[in-house]
Design a protein around this motif. Structure first.
Motif, PDB file in Angstrom:
ATOM      1  N   THR A   1      65.635  75.811  20.163  1.00 25.95           N
ATOM      2  CA  THR A   1      67.049  76.059  20.445  1.00 25.95           C
ATOM      3  C   THR A   1      67.296  76.209  21.944  1.00 25.95           C
ATOM      4  O   THR A   1      66.382  76.488  22.716  1.00 25.95           O
ATOM      5  N   ASP A   2      68.550  76.022  22.321  1.00 22.71           N
ATOM      6  CA  ASP A   2      68.960  76.130  23.722  1.00 22.71           C
ATOM      7  C   ASP A   2      70.062  77.178  23.826  1.00 22.71           C
ATOM      8  O   ASP A   2      71.233  76.870  23.690  1.00 22.71           O
TER       9      ASP A   2
ATOM     10  N   SER B   1      70.823  79.672  21.756  1.00 24.06           N
ATOM     11  CA  SER B   1      71.572  79.835  20.508  1.00 24.06           C
ATOM     12  C   SER B   1      72.330  81.155  20.497  1.00 24.06           C
ATOM     13  O   SER B   1      71.890  82.156  21.065  1.00 24.06           O
TER      14      SER B   1
ATOM     15  N   GLN C   1      66.607  71.018  21.968  1.00 24.41           N
ATOM     16  CA  GLN C   1      68.065  71.086  21.951  1.00 24.41           C
ATOM     17  C   GLN C   1      68.595  71.104  23.379  1.00 24.41           C
ATOM     18  O   GLN C   1      67.978  71.699  24.265  1.00 24.41           O
TER      19      GLN C   1
ATOM     20  N   SER D   1      72.305  72.104  25.031  1.00 27.27           N
ATOM     21  CA  SER D   1      73.653  72.609  24.832  1.00 27.27           C
ATOM     22  C   SER D   1      74.539  72.230  26.011  1.00 27.27           C
ATOM     23  O   SER D   1      74.167  72.440  27.166  1.00 27.27           O
TER      24      SER D   1
ATOM     25  N   ARG E   1      77.317  73.623  26.686  1.00 24.08           N
ATOM     26  CA  ARG E   1      78.068  74.812  27.107  1.00 24.08           C
ATOM     27  C   ARG E   1      77.736  75.264  28.523  1.00 24.08           C
ATOM     28  O   ARG E   1      78.607  75.666  29.284  1.00 24.08           O
TER      29      ARG E   1
ATOM     30  N   ILE F   1      73.918  69.392  21.221  1.00 24.00           N
ATOM     31  CA  ILE F   1      74.876  70.341  20.656  1.00 24.00           C
ATOM     32  C   ILE F   1      75.918  70.703  21.712  1.00 24.00           C
ATOM     33  O   ILE F   1      75.631  70.694  22.904  1.00 24.00           O
ATOM     34  N   THR F   2      77.106  71.013  21.259  1.00 27.90           N
ATOM     35  CA  THR F   2      78.159  71.442  22.168  1.00 27.90           C
ATOM     36  C   THR F   2      77.879  72.863  22.644  1.00 27.90           C
ATOM     37  O   THR F   2      78.037  73.173  23.813  1.00 27.90           O
ATOM     38  N   GLY F   3      77.408  73.720  21.748  1.00 29.82           N
ATOM     39  CA  GLY F   3      77.043  75.092  22.102  1.00 29.82           C
ATOM     40  C   GLY F   3      78.027  76.106  21.563  1.00 29.82           C
ATOM     41  O   GLY F   3      79.229  75.857  21.494  1.00 29.82           O
ATOM     42  N   ASP F   4      77.488  77.252  21.183  1.00 34.90           N
ATOM     43  CA  ASP F   4      78.319  78.354  20.703  1.00 34.90           C
ATOM     44  C   ASP F   4      79.178  78.900  21.840  1.00 34.90           C
ATOM     45  O   ASP F   4      78.809  78.824  23.008  1.00 34.90           O
TER      46      ASP F   4
ATOM     47  N   SER G   1      78.905  67.310  22.419  1.00 35.95           N
ATOM     48  CA  SER G   1      77.733  66.679  21.820  1.00 35.95           C
ATOM     49  C   SER G   1      77.856  65.163  21.684  1.00 35.95           C
ATOM     50  O   SER G   1      76.887  64.438  21.934  1.00 35.95           O
TER      51      SER G   1
END
Length: 128
Positions: free
Chosen positions: A12-13, A15, A40, A42, A44, A69-72, A90
């Protein structure tokens, strides 16, 4: 413990918008131990220059699988005063990797060190 028991490990990046070791470094450590990483990236936390650099760096280190991933939201994390970048999301990151795999540089037209060899993927939320 994982060697010869799994096909790959997802790294994960950041997360949940919490600081952790970068996925690039952990992916390299896994490769050195003969475990295939899924790194990953991210969007973000990085502008497009940093994202492009991470992709090229991963390729140079032999990392072949990237999950885009776009990111949280930073509001989900423990440093809510941090600033999100989101210059890419993403889908745009997938397109950038696809262009690098074809040897296309976003500014010069052609990559100076040939094309990348990256298998890019993304996650989808079926509830959206």
């Amino acid at each position: 413990l994982l060697k010869d028991k799994v096909h790959a490990v997802n790294i994960t990046d950041g997360s949940r918008a919490v600081m952790r070791m970068c996925s690039l470094a952990m992916s390299k450590l896994l490769l050195e131990n003969e475990i295939e990483p899924v790194m990953q990236i991210s969007c973000r936390d990085r502008n497009k220059i940093a994202l492009q650099s991470d992709i090229l760096g991963a390729n140079a280190l032999g990392i072949r699988n990237i999950l885009c991933i776009t990111g949280d939201s930073v509001k989900a994390g423990d440093q809510q005063d941090a600033k999100a970048v989101h210059e890419f999301e993403s889908v745009r990151l997938l397109q950038q990797i696809q262009a690098f795999n074809k040897g296309i540089d976003p500014t010069l037209g052609e990559l100076s060190d040939n094309n990348t060899f990256i298998f890019a993927g993304a996650a989808a939320d079926p509830n959206c």
